[in-house]
Each structure stands twice: as C-alpha cells, then as structure tokens.
Design a protein around this motif. Structure first.
Motif, short mmCIF file in Angstrom:
data_model
loop_
_atom_site.label_atom_id
_atom_site.label_comp_id
_atom_site.label_asym_id
_atom_site.label_seq_id
_atom_site.Cartn_x
_atom_site.Cartn_y
_atom_site.Cartn_z
N PRO A 164 0.86 -1.12 0.06
CA PRO A 164 -0.02 -0.12 0.03
C PRO A 164 0.77 1.25 0.02
CG PRO A 164 0.11 -0.94 2.21
CD PRO A 164 0.73 -1.83 1.32
N ASN A 165 0.16 2.09 -0.51
CA ASN A 165 0.88 3.56 -0.51
C ASN A 165 -0.22 4.40 -0.11
OD1 ASN A 165 0.15 5.36 -3.28
ND2 ASN A 165 1.06 3.14 -4.03
N PRO A 166 0.27 5.79 0.24
CA PRO A 166 -1.01 6.66 0.61
C PRO A 166 -1.66 7.50 -0.63
CG PRO A 166 1.12 7.72 1.10
CD PRO A 166 1.44 6.39 0.69
N PHE A 167 -1.27 7.27 -1.89
CA PHE A 167 -1.52 7.97 -2.96
C PHE A 167 -2.56 7.38 -3.88
CE2 PHE A 167 2.42 9.93 -1.45
CZ PHE A 167 2.16 11.04 -0.85
N THR A 168 -2.19 6.12 -3.95
CA THR A 168 -2.95 5.28 -5.12
C THR A 168 -4.31 5.35 -5.27
OG1 THR A 168 -0.99 4.02 -5.50
CG2 THR A 168 -3.06 3.15 -6.46
N ASP A 169 -4.83 5.19 -4.22
CA ASP A 169 -6.54 5.08 -3.76
C ASP A 169 -7.08 6.18 -4.13
OD1 ASP A 169 -6.42 2.15 -3.54
OD2 ASP A 169 -6.50 2.38 -0.97
N VAL A 170 -6.48 7.29 -3.55
CA VAL A 170 -6.98 8.70 -3.48
C VAL A 170 -7.02 9.10 -5.09
CG1 VAL A 170 -6.61 11.28 -3.30
CG2 VAL A 170 -6.23 9.61 -1.31
N LEU A 171 -5.63 8.80 -5.69
CA LEU A 171 -5.80 9.22 -7.18
C LEU A 171 -6.78 8.46 -8.12
CD1 LEU A 171 -2.05 9.64 -7.47
CD2 LEU A 171 -3.55 11.51 -7.82
N THR A 172 -6.85 7.17 -7.80
CA THR A 172 -7.76 6.46 -8.61
C THR A 172 -9.33 6.84 -8.15
OG1 THR A 172 -7.66 4.50 -7.30
CG2 THR A 172 -6.17 4.59 -9.31
N GLY A 173 -9.62 6.78 -7.01
CA GLY A 173 -10.92 7.17 -6.46
C GLY A 173 -11.20 8.43 -6.72
N SER A 174 -10.83 9.50 -6.76
CA SER A 174 -11.18 10.96 -6.84
C SER A 174 -11.59 10.83 -8.50
CB SER A 174 -9.94 11.76 -6.43
OG SER A 174 -9.56 11.72 -5.31
N PRO A 175 -12.77 12.04 -8.47
CA PRO A 175 -13.14 12.39 -9.77
C PRO A 175 -11.88 13.19 -10.58
CG PRO A 175 -14.60 13.08 -8.14
CD PRO A 175 -13.60 12.59 -7.24
N LYS A 176 -11.71 12.93 -11.75
CA LYS A 176 -10.27 13.43 -12.38
C LYS A 176 -11.17 13.97 -13.83
CE LYS A 176 -8.57 9.39 -11.98
NZ LYS A 176 -9.36 9.13 -10.88
#
Length: 194
Positions: free
Chosen positions: A78-90
């Motif tokens: 795990p890392n703190p960024f992947t879930d936020v980047l993939t889960g956020s609307p872009k």
C-alpha cells in the motif's frame, strides 16, 4: 461554481519540472529530475494527508495525468496516494477530443484549456485541484482562473528547468497558511487576491 487550486512543488528559483524522479520530465534536455527526493518528513506527510482527506476533484493536463496515474497505479502497495488518485473524480484537459483516458473516474475536457476549464468551473461544485500540469497552470493563471496556490518551496536553486510562472501581469496573493518542514521545505498556501 468550483474553485481552482494548484498544488505544486517548486525550487526556490521557481522550477517545477521533474521533482519526483530523474526520468519524470526530460523535455528541453532537463537533467535535474528527482530534485524533490529526500525532503519528505512527518510535517509534509501530515499536510498531504490533510489535503487528501478533503476529497475534491483533480484537474490535470493530459501528459501529467498519464504520468502521475501511470506511476502511482504501478507503485508498490500500500501507499497513501494510489487509492486517492484512482478514487477521486479526475478532469483531464486535452486539445484532442480523441484522447483516451484509461484510469477510473476520469472525464475528458477537450478543447482549448482556458475556455473548457472556465466552462467546467461553472458546471461543477467544490474544489478542483491541479497537480503538476505546468502548461495548464500557466494558461489558467494568465486567464485569471486560479483561486489558490499551495506551493511546496524546496531549499534548492537549480538555475534551469521549466518554471511555474511565465512572464505576465502582476497578480497579488494573500498568505493564508504556512508551515516549515524539518528538511527546510516551506509549504505556503496563498489565495489569489481579487
């Protein structure tokens, strides 16, 4: 109506090109990539965690979208960024209506950047945060579409590389918050004075 903020790492002389890795952005023969490595500490990680908890939408230029999402979706978990980047609307700004977006929760905003982002700003609510995407930031800055800057200012002078701001008209900023990390990085949050 959305607000548009920029979250950017810059050197003391304003270079924003390639902070993450040596091969991140070598355009123009840039060889100093990865200059931001080794400066993370508890203060900067806590600040990043606060920003990620806000969960607004992300706004990218197409090149940065491909690079950032490509890197973090293949990074060890795990890392703190992947879930936020993939889960956020872009929202991904591209001059080409045929641009392919391969990551989830991604919407293409095709056309000339300042026109399409101005329209997007009217259509969505909440915060739109730009990560990287220097060309997009400079064009939106010149058009008066940026509301806030969060700059991580590193204690480095590179002397070359793409700078965050180009020549242009004066813009006044109001300091809203600042922190200094244990490694000498200044994190400064500015509102654009209107």
């Amino acid at each position: 109506m959305a607000t548009i903020g920029v979250f950017q790492s810059v050197t003391l002389d304003g270079v924003m090109q390639g902070p993450g890795r040596p091969d991140e952005d070598t355009r123009g023969g840039f060889t100093a990539g990865g200059w931001g490595q080794g400066y993370q500490d508890e203060v900067s990680m806590q600040f990043a965690a606060e920003g990620m908890a806000g969960r607004g939408a992300l706004l990218f230029g197409h090149r940065t979208y491909d690079d950032v999402l490509g890197y973090w979706t293949s990074a060890p978990q795990p890392n703190p960024f992947t879930d936020v980047l993939t889960g956020s609307p872009k929202y991904v700004v591209s001059r080409s209506a045929g641009s392919e977006l391969v990551y989830p929760n991604s919407t293409l905003v095709a056309g000339e950047g300042t026109t399409t982002v101005a329209a997007l700003r009217e259509q969505v609510d909440g915060a739109l945060t730009i990560l990287g995407s220097g060309e997009l930031v400079r064009s939106l800055h010149a058009a008066g579409l940026i509301d806030q800057y969060i700059l991580q200012i590193y204690p480095i002078v590179l002397g070359s590389g793409t700078r965050l701001f180009a020549d242009g008209a004066r813009v006044d900023l109001t300091l809203e918050r600042s922190l200094t990390t244990t490694t000498g990085v200044i994190i400064a949050q500015y509102a654009v004075a209107r």
